[in-house]
Design a protein around this motif. Structure first.
Motif, mmCIF file in Angstrom:
data_model
loop_
_atom_site.group_PDB
_atom_site.id
_atom_site.type_symbol
_atom_site.label_atom_id
_atom_site.label_comp_id
_atom_site.label_asym_id
_atom_site.label_seq_id
_atom_site.Cartn_x
_atom_site.Cartn_y
_atom_site.Cartn_z
ATOM 1 N N GLY A 224 -38.633 -35.458 -23.765
ATOM 2 C CA GLY A 224 -37.109 -34.699 -23.794
ATOM 3 C C GLY A 224 -36.661 -34.352 -25.195
ATOM 4 N N GLY A 228 -36.057 -30.611 -26.597
ATOM 5 C CA GLY A 228 -34.823 -30.400 -26.911
ATOM 6 C C GLY A 228 -34.763 -29.761 -28.089
ATOM 7 N N SER A 240 -30.719 -26.586 -24.842
ATOM 8 C CA SER A 240 -31.077 -27.676 -25.621
ATOM 9 C C SER A 240 -29.877 -28.827 -25.408
ATOM 10 C CB SER A 240 -31.106 -27.385 -27.156
ATOM 11 O OG SER A 240 -30.986 -28.502 -28.162
ATOM 12 N N ILE A 243 -30.368 -30.770 -22.057
ATOM 13 C CA ILE A 243 -31.190 -31.926 -22.305
ATOM 14 C C ILE A 243 -30.677 -32.941 -23.223
ATOM 15 C CG2 ILE A 243 -33.457 -32.505 -23.501
ATOM 16 C CD1 ILE A 243 -34.437 -29.928 -22.749
ATOM 17 N N ALA A 283 -36.211 -31.085 -18.583
ATOM 18 C CA ALA A 283 -36.705 -30.175 -19.853
ATOM 19 C C ALA A 283 -38.134 -29.584 -19.677
ATOM 20 C CB ALA A 283 -37.163 -31.364 -21.111
#
Length: 296
Positions: A224, A228, A240, A243, A283
């Motif tokens: 993640g 991100g 982004s 996440i 993600a």
């Protein structure tokens, strides 16, 4: 704040070795002065605070000295400032802002829940686990942020092959680091807890059992975090933010209240692995769609 700014600036300017030298200098001086001020001079927390200030100043001085004596690739010019770019800058950085400030919210919730289940000792258990978690998280953030300027430049050039390569290296590095933390955590659980409370046998045993439920998050969180930061690097701000919100605030807080209703106090320590797992799945899905879009 200036230290953080100039460190990021130099990394994006192509000088990560200088920021590394500055970080090692600042933290080494901080550690040495901590020992001197706290244990030798007996200044307590005041001494620790002064040591932090001096260490930070020395690290910043290394970076700033380099800026003064060497020519940068990215040279700021006041006359070229465009306030129209401010919304774009704030939009790009907002997801990382959420990520950084989320720890305060999550810490408040978890200490409250841990205290409800274990009494005052619950706060101590979470504090110990959080200290080791911060080491793992900062390692993964370092990997993600190191690849960020490389991804940004390559994406700006339209070189998607390089973008894919850098992203792959970051993901592999994050997974390997997470796996190492996981292995160390399971093989040395009680010694890691005992660093903070070596003489409290009952506390070490209880905290170690809680820590083992929490540990799978170490392996998963790199996914993640890396994806991100990758989306931040290519200015896919909404992806982004999704996440970072999921893994940083929404899912951990949700899990901290809901999972214990099913699994009682054990569920509290499973909340973060749950949050990291769901955020990682989201993600990866977003990344797959992004890769398909770039191929087209």
């Amino acid at each position: 704040m200036f230290d953080i700014f100039i460190m990021c600036y130099l990394k994006n300017d192509g000088h990560p070795n200088i920021t590394m030298a500055a970080t090692i200098t600042g933290t080494s001086i901080n550690i040495v002065l901590d020992c001197l001020f706290v244990f030798v001079f007996k200044w307590g927390m005041f001494g620790a605070a002064i040591a932090t200030c001096i260490g930070s100043f020395c690290g910043t001085s290394v970076n700033f000295t380099y800026v003064l004596v060497k020519k940068l690739n990215l040279i700021p010019k006041i006359k070229n400032i465009s306030f129209r770019l401010m919304p774009r800058i704030l939009k790009s950085g907002f997801s990382v802002f959420i990520l950084e400030c989320s720890s305060a919210i999550v810490t408040f919730v978890f200490i409250m829940q841990a205290t409800n289940f274990y009494g005052t000792i619950g706060a101590s258990i979470y504090t110990v686990i959080m200290n080791w978690t911060l080491i793992c998280f900062n390692m993964l953030m370092g990997i993600a942020q190191s690849v960020q300027p490389l991804v940004s430049v390559s994406y700006g050039e339209g070189n998607y092959k390089k973008v894919s390569t850098f992203r792959k290296y970051a993901m592999i590095s994050a997974l390997i680091s997470g796996a190492l933390f996981l292995i160390i955590g399971y093989s040395c659980t009680e010694p890691l807890i005992a660093v903070f409370a070596k003489d409290a046998t009952d506390f070490v045993s209880l905290a170690a059992s809680c820590f083992r439920y929490y540990l799978p998050a170490y392996f998963i969180m790199g996914i993640g975090v890396t994806i991100g930061i990758y989306f931040q690097a290519i200015e896919a701000s909404v992806k982004s933010l999704i996440i970072m919100l999921l893994r940083g605030i929404a899912l951990p807080v949700f899990g901290a209240f809901i999972i214990p209703l099913i699994l009682h106090e054990t569920g509290l320590w499973l909340a973060v692995p749950f949050a990291e797992s769901v955020a990682a799945i989201v993600a990866v899905i977003l990344l797959i769609f992004d890769i398909k879009k770039n191929k087209k």
